[in-house]
Design a protein around this motif. Structure first.
Motif, PDB file in Angstrom:
ATOM      1  N   PRO A 131      -2.117   1.561  -1.877  1.00 54.79           N
ATOM      2  CA  PRO A 131      -2.366   1.772  -3.307  1.00 54.79           C
ATOM      3  C   PRO A 131      -2.162   0.766  -4.326  1.00 54.79           C
ATOM      4  CG  PRO A 131      -0.967   3.528  -2.067  1.00 54.79           C
ATOM      5  CD  PRO A 131      -0.923   2.255  -1.272  1.00 54.79           C
ATOM      6  N   ASP A 132      -1.688  -0.355  -3.869  1.00 53.28           N
ATOM      7  CA  ASP A 132      -1.441  -1.488  -4.771  1.00 53.28           C
ATOM      8  C   ASP A 132      -2.240  -2.827  -4.106  1.00 53.28           C
ATOM      9  OD1 ASP A 132      -0.406  -3.335  -6.431  1.00 53.28           O
ATOM     10  OD2 ASP A 132       1.588  -3.177  -5.786  1.00 53.28           O
ATOM     11  N   ALA A 209      -9.630   2.008 -11.802  1.00 50.50           N
ATOM     12  CA  ALA A 209      -8.766   3.003 -11.735  1.00 50.50           C
ATOM     13  C   ALA A 209      -8.971   3.855 -10.538  1.00 50.50           C
ATOM     14  CB  ALA A 209      -9.004   3.911 -13.043  1.00 50.50           C
ATOM     15  N   ASP A 210     -10.267   3.628  -9.883  1.00 53.20           N
ATOM     16  CA  ASP A 210     -10.154   4.622  -8.577  1.00 53.20           C
ATOM     17  C   ASP A 210      -9.426   3.898  -7.487  1.00 53.20           C
ATOM     18  OD1 ASP A 210     -11.982   6.342  -9.452  1.00 53.20           O
ATOM     19  OD2 ASP A 210     -13.866   5.149  -8.803  1.00 53.20           O
ATOM     20  N   LEU A 211      -8.912   2.631  -7.721  1.00 51.50           N
ATOM     21  CA  LEU A 211      -8.044   1.906  -6.717  1.00 51.50           C
ATOM     22  C   LEU A 211      -6.516   2.170  -6.941  1.00 51.50           C
ATOM     23  CD1 LEU A 211      -9.726  -1.658  -6.768  1.00 51.50           C
ATOM     24  CD2 LEU A 211     -10.140   0.521  -5.454  1.00 51.50           C
ATOM     25  N   ASP A 212      -6.096   3.053  -8.000  1.00 53.13           N
ATOM     26  CA  ASP A 212      -4.696   3.419  -8.359  1.00 53.13           C
ATOM     27  C   ASP A 212      -4.415   4.536  -7.877  1.00 53.13           C
ATOM     28  OD1 ASP A 212      -2.263   3.651  -9.364  1.00 53.13           O
ATOM     29  OD2 ASP A 212      -2.975   3.653 -11.227  1.00 53.13           O
ATOM     30  N   VAL A 213      -4.099   4.684  -6.569  1.00 54.46           N
ATOM     31  CA  VAL A 213      -3.905   6.007  -5.874  1.00 54.46           C
ATOM     32  C   VAL A 213      -2.340   6.179  -5.589  1.00 54.46           C
ATOM     33  CG1 VAL A 213      -6.272   5.781  -4.883  1.00 54.46           C
ATOM     34  CG2 VAL A 213      -4.372   5.042  -3.572  1.00 54.46           C
ATOM     35  N   TRP A 214      -1.424   5.860  -6.199  1.00 58.26           N
ATOM     36  CA  TRP A 214      -0.054   5.783  -5.677  1.00 58.26           C
ATOM     37  C   TRP A 214       0.277   7.386  -5.947  1.00 58.26           C
ATOM     38  CZ3 TRP A 214       2.814   3.671  -2.251  1.00 58.26           C
ATOM     39  CH2 TRP A 214       2.824   2.241  -2.059  1.00 58.26           C
ATOM     40  N   ASP A 215       0.042   7.848  -7.013  1.00 56.05           N
ATOM     41  CA  ASP A 215       0.083   9.313  -7.276  1.00 56.05           C
ATOM     42  C   ASP A 215      -0.320  10.162  -5.983  1.00 56.05           C
ATOM     43  OD1 ASP A 215       1.698   8.757  -9.329  1.00 56.05           O
ATOM     44  OD2 ASP A 215       0.236   9.390 -11.103  1.00 56.05           O
ATOM     45  N   ALA A 216      -1.713  10.000  -5.748  1.00 56.05           N
ATOM     46  CA  ALA A 216      -2.220  10.670  -4.710  1.00 56.05           C
ATOM     47  C   ALA A 216      -1.653  10.408  -3.333  1.00 56.05           C
ATOM     48  CB  ALA A 216      -3.644  10.479  -4.675  1.00 56.05           C
ATOM     49  N   TYR A 217      -1.278   9.214  -3.202  1.00 52.50           N
ATOM     50  CA  TYR A 217      -0.818   8.828  -1.759  1.00 52.50           C
ATOM     51  C   TYR A 217       0.500   9.723  -1.630  1.00 52.50           C
ATOM     52  CZ  TYR A 217       1.563   6.282   2.239  1.00 52.50           C
ATOM     53  OH  TYR A 217       2.003   6.022   3.162  1.00 52.50           O
ATOM     54  N   ASP A 218       1.348   9.657  -2.598  1.00 48.88           N
ATOM     55  CA  ASP A 218       2.925  10.280  -2.855  1.00 48.88           C
ATOM     56  C   ASP A 218       2.731  11.734  -2.412  1.00 48.88           C
ATOM     57  OD1 ASP A 218       4.389   7.969  -2.775  1.00 48.88           O
ATOM     58  OD2 ASP A 218       4.263   8.194  -4.944  1.00 48.88           O
ATOM     59  N   SER A 219       1.576  12.325  -2.778  1.00 42.01           N
ATOM     60  CA  SER A 219       1.416  13.719  -2.799  1.00 42.01           C
ATOM     61  C   SER A 219       0.801  14.179  -1.338  1.00 42.01           C
ATOM     62  CB  SER A 219       0.630  14.501  -3.837  1.00 42.01           C
ATOM     63  OG  SER A 219      -0.919  14.027  -3.667  1.00 42.01           O
ATOM     64  N   SER A 241       5.382  -1.648   4.014  1.00 38.38           N
ATOM     65  CA  SER A 241       6.697  -0.937   4.315  1.00 38.38           C
ATOM     66  C   SER A 241       6.930   0.035   3.255  1.00 38.38           C
ATOM     67  CB  SER A 241       7.459  -2.034   4.018  1.00 38.38           C
ATOM     68  OG  SER A 241       7.474  -3.007   4.980  1.00 38.38           O
ATOM     69  N   ALA A 242       6.415  -0.173   1.968  1.00 36.82           N
ATOM     70  CA  ALA A 242       6.643   1.025   0.860  1.00 36.82           C
ATOM     71  C   ALA A 242       6.040   2.368   1.181  1.00 36.82           C
ATOM     72  CB  ALA A 242       6.298   0.309  -0.227  1.00 36.82           C
ATOM     73  N   MET A 243       4.767   2.039   1.993  1.00 43.70           N
ATOM     74  CA  MET A 243       4.057   3.033   2.438  1.00 43.70           C
ATOM     75  C   MET A 243       4.602   3.861   3.418  1.00 43.70           C
ATOM     76  SD  MET A 243       0.210   1.607   2.063  1.00 43.70           S
ATOM     77  CE  MET A 243      -0.808   3.262   2.485  1.00 43.70           C
ATOM     78  N   ARG A 244       5.239   3.044   4.100  1.00 45.18           N
ATOM     79  CA  ARG A 244       5.997   3.743   5.430  1.00 45.18           C
ATOM     80  C   ARG A 244       7.193   4.795   4.734  1.00 45.18           C
ATOM     81  NH1 ARG A 244       7.118   5.472   8.764  1.00 45.18           N
ATOM     82  NH2 ARG A 244       8.684   4.232  10.071  1.00 45.18           N
TER      83      ARG A 244
END
Length: 279
Positions: A131-132, A209-219, A241-244
């Motif tokens: 997401p980053d 903005a399509d590449l900003d998916v941290w909120d989606a990933y966290d859900s 590591s953060a995604m893990r």
């Protein structure tokens, strides 16, 4: 030996090319390629997995044998790709399926699995993207995608393709030959250039903005696996590591001697995918 079937469907008002592998009725897998690639990149994995799955490898709008956008950047969005995905699923009457997404295909998978297809994507493989995306990496991709070269011969095009995609790592000569054959086109002047519409680079610009998916990933709640090339500049170790530790907390598999992005043609990786999608 399983052979691919080339199919064209009406997807949200656009003609979409889909390479089919295996028999309908088996558990379904969708394999979605990266920003400037095609569904044929998955031939090795799709062929092997078609013994157990019905595998669909679409060409995204503006790539491969699919139609190009009518409104340029306004159509090259995850919203459009998502609508086309839903239309493809309706065409094949698929209620649930696994998703393997490389790079852009991984971000699209995250977006859909957290949103409109939350109840339908049962397994998600994210191949070498997070997401980053670092700025320098995004700029590198935008530079070569947005400025496609033109060559007098296919031999010259092949040399450029091998240099540009050297981070894919070691692959069989048959992989590179197919990559050349399935990702070039002739210009009106008879020269050779890339298969895609240069306007797809809008994903790295006005549509970033399509590449900003941290909120989606966290859900995400779907079963998830993360794959990373050990030398990748698109998915740094810090982001992996953060995604893990966030969202679905996936297992991480690192592919040695490979950058962005692993092609997953190796038998070990294919068996990894088989085990994951069958679990």
């Amino acid at each position: 030996m399983t052979l691919p079937r080339s199919t064209y469907i009406d997807a949200a008002g656009f003609e979409m090319h889909v390479t089919e592998w295996g028999e309908p009725g088996r558990p379904a897998l969708v394999m979605w390629h990266g920003l400037a690639r095609t569904g044929r990149d998955f031939d090795e994995a799709a062929r092997a997995l078609s013994n157990d799955f019905f595998v669909l490898c679409p060409d995204t709008l503006g790539r491969g044998l699919s139609a190009w956008a009518r409104r340029g950047a306004a159509d090259y969005t995850f919203a459009t790709y998502g609508a086309m995905t839903s239309a493809m699923l309706d065409h094949y009457r698929l209620d649930q399926f696994g998703w393997l997404g490389t790079s852009m295909g991984g971000l699209l998978g995250i977006t859909l699995a957290a949103g409109p297809l939350r109840e339908r994507i049962t397994h998600l493989v994210i191949n070498d993207v997070g997401p980053d995306i670092p700025y320098d990496s995004a700029r590198r991709i935008a530079d070569y995608v947005g400025n496609p070269p033109v060559f007098d011969t296919i031999g010259d095009y092949e040399a450029w393709l091998r240099r540009t995609y050297a981070p894919f790592g070691d692959n069989a000569e048959s992989f590179w030959r197919r990559m050349v054959d399935t990702s070039m086109r002739r210009t009106d002047q008879g020269q050779v250039t890339v298969h895609y519409d240069p306007a797809i680079v809008s994903t790295m610009g006005e549509n970033k903005a399509d590449l900003d998916v941290w909120d989606a990933y966290d859900s995400l709640t779907t079963r998830t696996l993360l794959i990373r090339g050990a030398l990748s500049d698109v998915l740094p170790q810090t982001v992996a590591s953060a995604m893990r530790m966030r969202g679905p907390c996936p297992n991480l598999v690192t592919v040695p001697n490979c950058g962005h992005a692993p092609t997953l043609t190796d038998q070990t990786h294919i068996e990894l995918l088989r085990a994951f999608f069958m679990d």
